[in-house]
Scaffold this active site. Structure first.
Site, PDB file in Angstrom:
ATOM      1  N   GLY A  18       0.954  -1.263   0.212  1.00  0.00           N
ATOM      2  CA  GLY A  18       0.195  -0.044  -0.087  1.00  0.00           C
ATOM      3  C   GLY A  18       1.155   1.746  -0.281  1.00  0.00           C
ATOM      4  O   GLY A  18       1.840   1.106   0.583  1.00  0.00           O
ATOM      5  N   GLY A  20      -0.573   4.365  -0.167  1.00  0.00           N
ATOM      6  CA  GLY A  20      -1.714   5.852   0.041  1.00  0.00           C
ATOM      7  C   GLY A  20      -1.386   6.453   1.145  1.00  0.00           C
ATOM      8  O   GLY A  20       0.121   7.410   1.060  1.00  0.00           O
ATOM      9  N   ARG A  53      -2.019  -0.929  -6.228  1.00  0.00           N
ATOM     10  CA  ARG A  53      -2.960  -1.695  -6.633  1.00  0.00           C
ATOM     11  C   ARG A  53      -2.731  -1.316  -8.767  1.00  0.00           C
ATOM     12  O   ARG A  53      -2.830  -2.123  -9.599  1.00  0.00           O
ATOM     13  CB  ARG A  53      -4.384  -0.988  -6.473  1.00  0.00           C
ATOM     14  CG  ARG A  53      -5.643  -1.610  -7.102  1.00  0.00           C
ATOM     15  CD  ARG A  53      -6.930  -1.016  -6.861  1.00  0.00           C
ATOM     16  NE  ARG A  53      -6.413  -0.107  -5.961  1.00  0.00           N
ATOM     17  CZ  ARG A  53      -7.970   0.747  -4.435  1.00  0.00           C
ATOM     18  NH1 ARG A  53      -8.991  -0.078  -4.628  1.00  0.00           N
ATOM     19  NH2 ARG A  53      -6.925   1.625  -4.408  1.00  0.00           N
ATOM     20  N   GLU A 135       0.471  -0.899  16.670  1.00  0.00           N
ATOM     21  CA  GLU A 135       0.234   0.914  17.631  1.00  0.00           C
ATOM     22  C   GLU A 135      -1.059   1.520  16.379  1.00  0.00           C
ATOM     23  O   GLU A 135      -1.236   2.387  17.184  1.00  0.00           O
ATOM     24  CB  GLU A 135       1.585   1.253  17.772  1.00  0.00           C
ATOM     25  CG  GLU A 135       1.692   2.196  18.574  1.00  0.00           C
ATOM     26  CD  GLU A 135       1.218   1.650  19.767  1.00  0.00           C
ATOM     27  OE1 GLU A 135       1.901   1.560  20.458  1.00  0.00           O
ATOM     28  OE2 GLU A 135      -0.217   2.768  19.814  1.00  0.00           O
ATOM     29  N   VAL A 138      -5.182   2.049  16.688  1.00  0.00           N
ATOM     30  CA  VAL A 138      -6.054   2.598  17.033  1.00  0.00           C
ATOM     31  C   VAL A 138      -5.737   3.962  17.710  1.00  0.00           C
ATOM     32  O   VAL A 138      -4.181   3.728  17.946  1.00  0.00           O
ATOM     33  CB  VAL A 138      -5.825   2.009  18.873  1.00  0.00           C
ATOM     34  CG1 VAL A 138      -7.222   2.403  19.527  1.00  0.00           C
ATOM     35  CG2 VAL A 138      -6.334   0.429  18.291  1.00  0.00           C
ATOM     36  N   GLY A 140      -4.256   6.566  15.404  1.00  0.00           N
ATOM     37  CA  GLY A 140      -3.261   6.930  14.585  1.00  0.00           C
ATOM     38  C   GLY A 140      -1.909   7.137  15.543  1.00  0.00           C
ATOM     39  O   GLY A 140      -0.990   6.090  16.129  1.00  0.00           O
ATOM     40  N   GLY A 193     -11.252  16.468   3.995  1.00  0.00           N
ATOM     41  CA  GLY A 193     -10.355  15.166   3.236  1.00  0.00           C
ATOM     42  C   GLY A 193     -10.030  14.456   5.116  1.00  0.00           C
ATOM     43  O   GLY A 193      -9.452  13.145   5.213  1.00  0.00           O
ATOM     44  N   LYS A 211     -11.769  -0.047  16.737  1.00  0.00           N
ATOM     45  CA  LYS A 211     -10.540   0.527  17.704  1.00  0.00           C
ATOM     46  C   LYS A 211     -10.968  -0.508  19.491  1.00  0.00           C
ATOM     47  O   LYS A 211      -9.968  -0.401  20.480  1.00  0.00           O
ATOM     48  CB  LYS A 211     -10.312   1.553  17.546  1.00  0.00           C
ATOM     49  CG  LYS A 211     -10.064   2.440  16.456  1.00  0.00           C
ATOM     50  CD  LYS A 211     -10.234   3.821  16.025  1.00  0.00           C
ATOM     51  CE  LYS A 211      -9.681   3.934  15.221  1.00  0.00           C
ATOM     52  NZ  LYS A 211     -10.208   4.884  14.240  1.00  0.00           N
TER      53      LYS A 211
END
Ligand code: NDP
Ligand code: HSE
Length: 439
Positions: A18, A20, A53, A135, A138, A140, A193, A211
């Protein structure tokens, strides 16, 4: 590979799945902090590949690093740690299991995956003696998993409660400050966003419930999944609820609450629940604004601890991911592993009907003699004690706002059903819990 093989000339291979919001920041840190990371780990970290992707997009990356074949990347012999940042459940589950079962440690930020499949993933990690770290799943950037699993390993945690979804906290904070309605602030959250194109997971509490399941599992040494968590979202909250809350000196927050609940049989149970609740302005969680997160842990000996910071966003989340990558890499270098899943307590889940809280009940009523006593009689009939009653508005716009003392969810639900049958109660417009006050 065994630990003894790693060193200055033998890097720890890392695959990032990923690229992103989070994956791109993890790659940036891996590429910008090469020397520091090597010092901290005791061997270089070598980025072996990045799975995406759509490989045709120009991302300014070395094309040799980019692949659409995540499975093949996971299986490479020179990959020791797999960092899963794709999102979703089925594909990540398959990739994470493949990594763990071939002896690679895994770091993931994927709360949806963990809240459904922790048991299976932890067993796969156990079978190969490798690490499964999460870590970032939950809150960030906020360190909360490691404090619960390691720093508080010698204490007994009673409660973990907090704001763990940034999107809904942004929406509720904006509604509280501006008086705007839910639809307007949701649109603003999208413009900034925070909210995704489909905001359901955030606004209906699924993200916060996932979470909560992770927090409850590690705090109480038991397996708790998302389906064990009672969940209510924020989409029905109105400006009127905020007006009434403000009049009581409160605001409204989406809380995730995980508690150890004593039960009559003597064996504690777990309550895990997510709902919007009134919180007094003086409570530490009331001041957590915008997209920030905060988690309050109450432990027997440590007392109350509060963790606060950025619960989402590429760079903050990547910070937590990289902390896990460094820990997993150190363990590879030293030939060991971090703490295993702890599920020895195996506590049962208490149904929401058994959980006592205070309530705030807002109802539209006819403004005439006898209404208040009839309403009060229904509360009394169901054993729910009233703390305060306020009338707001008058005539056809009259509302009664009742705040109760502590009552069980089942007693309150029965009271609300009875109130709805009274001819002069036009509608029970909202029922919210009141948290953070003495009962
Ligand atoms: P994004 O949607 O921004 O990125 C997902 C990435 O996965 C993209 O690069 C996408 O490729 C890639 N991807 C999708 N499908 C495949 C596939 N089949 N094979 C290979 N790659 C694929 O997600 P985020 O970075 O926002 O989130 C990642 C994880 O982190 C999620 O689990 C999320 O819940 C979690 N998280 C996110 C936070 C945040 O603030 N964003 C905070 C905390 C946790 P492509 O670029 O080609 O589309
Ligand atoms: N959608 C999540 C939030 C991202 O708003 O908090 C972080 O998990």
């Amino acid at each position: 590979m065994t630990g003894a093989q790693f060193g200055a000339d033998q890097p720890v291979g890392v695959a990032v799945l990923g690229y992103g919001n989070v994956g791109s920041e993890v790659v940036r840190i891996l590429q910008e902090q090469v020397d520091d990371l090597q010092q901290r780990v005791g061997a270089p970290l070598a980025l072996r590949g990045i799975a995406v992707r759509d490989a045709s997009r120009d991302r300014g990356l070395d094309p040799d690093l980019v692949t659409t074949d995540a499975r093949a990347l996971v299986e490479r012999d020179d990959v020791d740690i797999v960092v899963e940042l794709i999102g979703g459940i089925e594909l990540p589950r398959e990739l994470v299991l493949a990594a763990l079962s071939s002896g690679k440690s895994v770091v993931t930020a994927n709360k949806a995956l963990l809240s459904e499949h922790t048991g299976e993933l932890a067993e796969a990690a156990e079978a190969r003696n490798v690490d499964l770290y999460f870590e970032a799943a939950v809150a960030g950037a906020i360190p909360v998993i490691r404090p619960l699993t390691q720093s508080l390993a010698g204490d007994r945690v009673h409660r973990v409660a907090g704001i763990v979804n940034g999107t809904t906290n942004f929406i509720l904070s904006a509604m509280s400050e501006t008086g705007a309605d839910y639809g307007e602030t949701l649109a603003e959250a999208g413009n900034r966003g925070y909210a995704e194109a489909d905001p359901t997971a955030d606004v209906e509490g699924f993200d916060a419930a996932a979470k909560a399941a992770i927090l409850a599992s590690i705090a109480f040494h038991s397996r708790v999944s998302a389906s064990d968590v009672h969940r209510e979202g924020i989409s029905a909250i109105t400006p009127q609820d905020f007006e009434s809350a403000h009049a009581l000196g409160c605001t409204i927050k989406l809380l995730s609450i995980c508690e150890r609940v004593p039960s009559p049989g003597g064996r504690d149970r777990i309550s895990a629940r997510v709902y919007p609740a009134l919180v007094p302005d003086s409570h530490p969680l009331a001041t957590v604004g915008g997209a920030f997160n905060a988690v309050v842990v109450e432990a027997e000996n440590a007392g109350r601890l509060m963790f606060y910071g950025q619960g989402a966003g590429g760079a903050p989340t990547a910070s937590a991911v990289m902390g896990d990558v460094v820990m997993a890499a150190r363990n590879k270098v030293n030939g060991g592993r971090g703490p295993r899943e702890s599920k020895y307590a195996n506590l049962e889940i208490a149904p929401i009907g058994d959980i006592p809280t205070r309530y705030f009940v807002n109802m539209q009523v006819a403004d005439k003699a006898g209404v208040l006593s009839a309403v009060a009689a229904e509360f009394a009939q169901h054993g729910v004690s009233i703390s305060t009653v306020r009338q707001e508005g008058e005539g056809t716009g009259a509302r009664l706002v009742v705040v109760t003392h502590t009552a069980s969810d089942s007693a309150l639900s029965a009271t609300v059903s009875a109130l709805e049958q009274l001819e002069f109660v036009t509608a029970v417009t909202s029922v919210l819990r009141l948290e953070g006050t003495h009962r």
